[in-house]
Each structure stands twice: as C-alpha cells, then as structure tokens.
Design an enzyme around this catalytic site. Sequence first.
Site, PDB file in Angstrom:
ATOM      1  N   THR A 324      49.810  81.759   2.124  1.00  0.00           N
ATOM      2  CA  THR A 324      50.089  81.004   0.875  1.00  0.00           C
ATOM      3  C   THR A 324      51.930  81.494   0.721  1.00  0.00           C
ATOM      4  O   THR A 324      52.234  82.164   1.189  1.00  0.00           O
ATOM      5  CB  THR A 324      49.652  81.271  -0.449  1.00  0.00           C
ATOM      6  OG1 THR A 324      49.636  82.636  -0.534  1.00  0.00           O
ATOM      7  CG2 THR A 324      48.046  81.098  -0.442  1.00  0.00           C
ATOM      8  N   CYS A 325      52.491  80.479  -0.075  1.00  0.00           N
ATOM      9  CA  CYS A 325      53.877  80.780  -0.613  1.00  0.00           C
ATOM     10  C   CYS A 325      53.970  81.933  -1.584  1.00  0.00           C
ATOM     11  O   CYS A 325      54.851  81.419  -2.573  1.00  0.00           O
ATOM     12  CB  CYS A 325      54.506  79.314  -0.822  1.00  0.00           C
ATOM     13  SG  CYS A 325      54.613  78.520   0.655  1.00  0.00           S
ATOM     14  N   ASP A 326      53.521  82.792  -1.594  1.00  0.00           N
ATOM     15  CA  ASP A 326      53.654  83.881  -2.644  1.00  0.00           C
ATOM     16  C   ASP A 326      53.879  85.372  -1.694  1.00  0.00           C
ATOM     17  O   ASP A 326      53.067  85.677  -0.942  1.00  0.00           O
ATOM     18  CB  ASP A 326      52.488  84.038  -3.457  1.00  0.00           C
ATOM     19  CG  ASP A 326      52.797  85.015  -4.785  1.00  0.00           C
ATOM     20  OD1 ASP A 326      53.359  85.989  -4.318  1.00  0.00           O
ATOM     21  OD2 ASP A 326      52.236  84.580  -5.700  1.00  0.00           O
TER      22      ASP A 326
END
Length: 377
Positions: A324-326
């Site tokens: 994910t983009c975290d």
Amino acid sequence: MATQRILDFLATRRPNGPCLVVDLDVVRDNFRAFEKALPDSKIYYAVKANPAPEILRLLASMGSSFDTASVAEVEMAMDAGAPADRISFGNTIKKERDILRAYELGIRLFAVDCVEEVEKIARAAPGSRVFCRVLTDGEGAEWPLSRKFGCVPAMAVDVLRHAKALGLDAYGVSFHVGSQQCDLSAWDRALGDAKRVFETLAEEGIVLKMVNMGGGFPTRYLKDVPAAQAYGQAIFAALRKHFGNRIPETIIEPGRGMVGNAGVIKSEVVLISKKADNDNVRWVYLDIGKFGGLAETMDEAIRYPIVTAHDGSETAPCVLAGPTCDSADVLYEKTPYPLPLSLTIGDDVLIEGTGAYTTTYSAVAFNGFEPLRSYVI
Ligand SMILES: *Cc1c(COP(=O)(O)O)cnc(C)c1O
C-alpha cells in the site's frame, strides 16, 4: 506450519491474490491439547482471534465455550451453536445498551474492571455473574495487553464488593498475562494477586468462585515455544501453591494458541528493488502488509516464519514491506528478514502461523485492496 492439506488446497485451487488457509484438523488438535493440559479448566475460545464460522462451529461441537467482546461476537458464537451459558462477555469496555442486548440473548457472565462498569451491569443485566480483571505486568509477552484493561488488586476488592451490594453475583477474578507469553511463571504472579483478592473478600463473607486465567498461550513463530502440557503443569502448580486444596473453578481463554498455527497466508512477491546501486539490503514488497492482515508486525512484535520455494539456498537480509501507499506499511526493517537471493518477482511465499489476528485486522479497501480472503478447510 503449512500442513499437507493446506499445500494440497493451494496447489489444486490456486487461489488468486493473498489469502489465509486454515486447517480445521489443527484447530481440533489444539482444542484437545488444551483439554488434556488443563483438564479441570473450562475453555473459552477468544473469538476475536479468528471468528470464521467453520472454526466456531467446530469448537462449539467439541464443547468449547466462548469469550466475546461485542454483541456481534455473542451472536456469532450463538449462530455456531453455543448456548448462552457457554458465552462470556469478556470485554471490560461495553455500552450499556450492548450489555442489555447480551442479557436479552441470555448472557449472564460479564467482565468488569471498575465500579462504573459494575453499575452499568447492575442496571442492564441484573443478578448476573461478574468477574473483575486485575492488571498484570505483561512481562515476558511479545504482544502485551498491559495497562488498558484491569485494575490493581486492591481496587478489584472494591469493585467486587460494589457488585455484590448492587445484587450482582461477585463471581471471580480474571487476568491476561499478555499475548504470546513464553514465560511459564507469568501465571504464578497473577494467581498470587487473584488469591489475595479471594482472601480479602472472604474475610467480609464474600466468597468468590472462579479464576479466569485468560489467554497468552503462544503459537510457534521463529522460535520454539513450550507445549500446552508445560503450560498446564506450570499453571496447575501455581494454583496448588496459592489455593492449596481449595482450587476454585477455572477458565482459560486461548485465542492465538487455538488457531495461530492452523493458518498459513499465501502471498506473492510484487517487487524486489534497491534504493541505491550500492545498497546491500533489498526491498521485497509482498501483496500483503500491515493493512492486509499483518497488523501484528507493528513494532516488529510478531515475526512470522516465511517459506519460499528457494529455501536452503543462499540468503541475504531484506526489508519486507506491504503493497500500500503508506510508509507505515513496512513489516520488518529494524531487524531485516533473511530471504533467498534467488527469490524473484512473481514468486509465491507462505507466511506461517497466521491463523490468529489476521483476517479481522485487515482493512476493508485501503488503496482498493480487498480484505484478506480466508478459506477454512
Ligand atoms: C484477546 C483476549 C484473549 C486471547 O488472548 P491470546 O493471547 O490470543 O490467547 C483472551 N482473553 C481476553 C479477555 C482477551 O481480550
């Protein structure tokens, strides 16, 4: 461990995307091992560890009781065939209307850790049995449940006295020594505290009947853990030491120890890369991460065994991350994870010991990734 049944399932069904596969035979063996290790204790499976209906149905049919934390979990246990008298509402933090709903469903066993909660129960579930949770230091646990739940033993005396005064059945004391507890003496310390609450109240004519010894029984990850039998012996010795020949009714609430080793997650390597040409640590990105079900890698607390088709060949340390983009979605970085140098993009890996605390921790659609799928076989 990936059992042959799990490997066969993955080989023939070839499910797409990350998924958890749980082998019910292992859950059955675990339940029997707990029964054998602590034959005088009732087993209340902690539903939150994995509430898959197939698991709850199996355990209900084997005579298990259930520890629940919400009305929804009470209903799941009932749908699986557990009668209300085999279900406890073990969360110390409950809305009064949820207590009332549970009471209407027939639940008569509730956890408390303060007089404020006792008052809610006296109003919404009159006459019920209550047990008061005492704090433990959580030492020796890899996933401590420390300060949030419980009160000091001296306050537990006041809480149970108050319960009795309000017409409730002051039934006992509970504790949780912390999850993934590998120190067998943790129960001894907590049982000593429990005994003091029993003694003080007995002097006032309030006779408690039960000690709820909680969960904490481990799953084997990378290191060996003592077997259920060793826990049984240590706990029984501690009960004898503190309660002599007047051992009260006892309950255990295994969650992780009941289902952790029954599940394996299949995941795919999405990317292997470096941050600079001269980096010697590779970044390996899987299609599952902290938000896909591996939340217990928080602070790198739980370190799962990872199996690849290249095991046995030369390894090098990797940073392991989710898709994910975290930037919080990194599983292991402080202590890099050794993985085979021959691992390539597109390979499947198996993440073992993931039967507990995975499906329920996975986000609904962060970045559009669907929640962790699960197959119970
Ligand atoms: C989570 C929980 C359990 C289960 O703990 P494990 O360490 O997974 O065995 C048992 N009892 C209570 C009250 C819990 O909150």
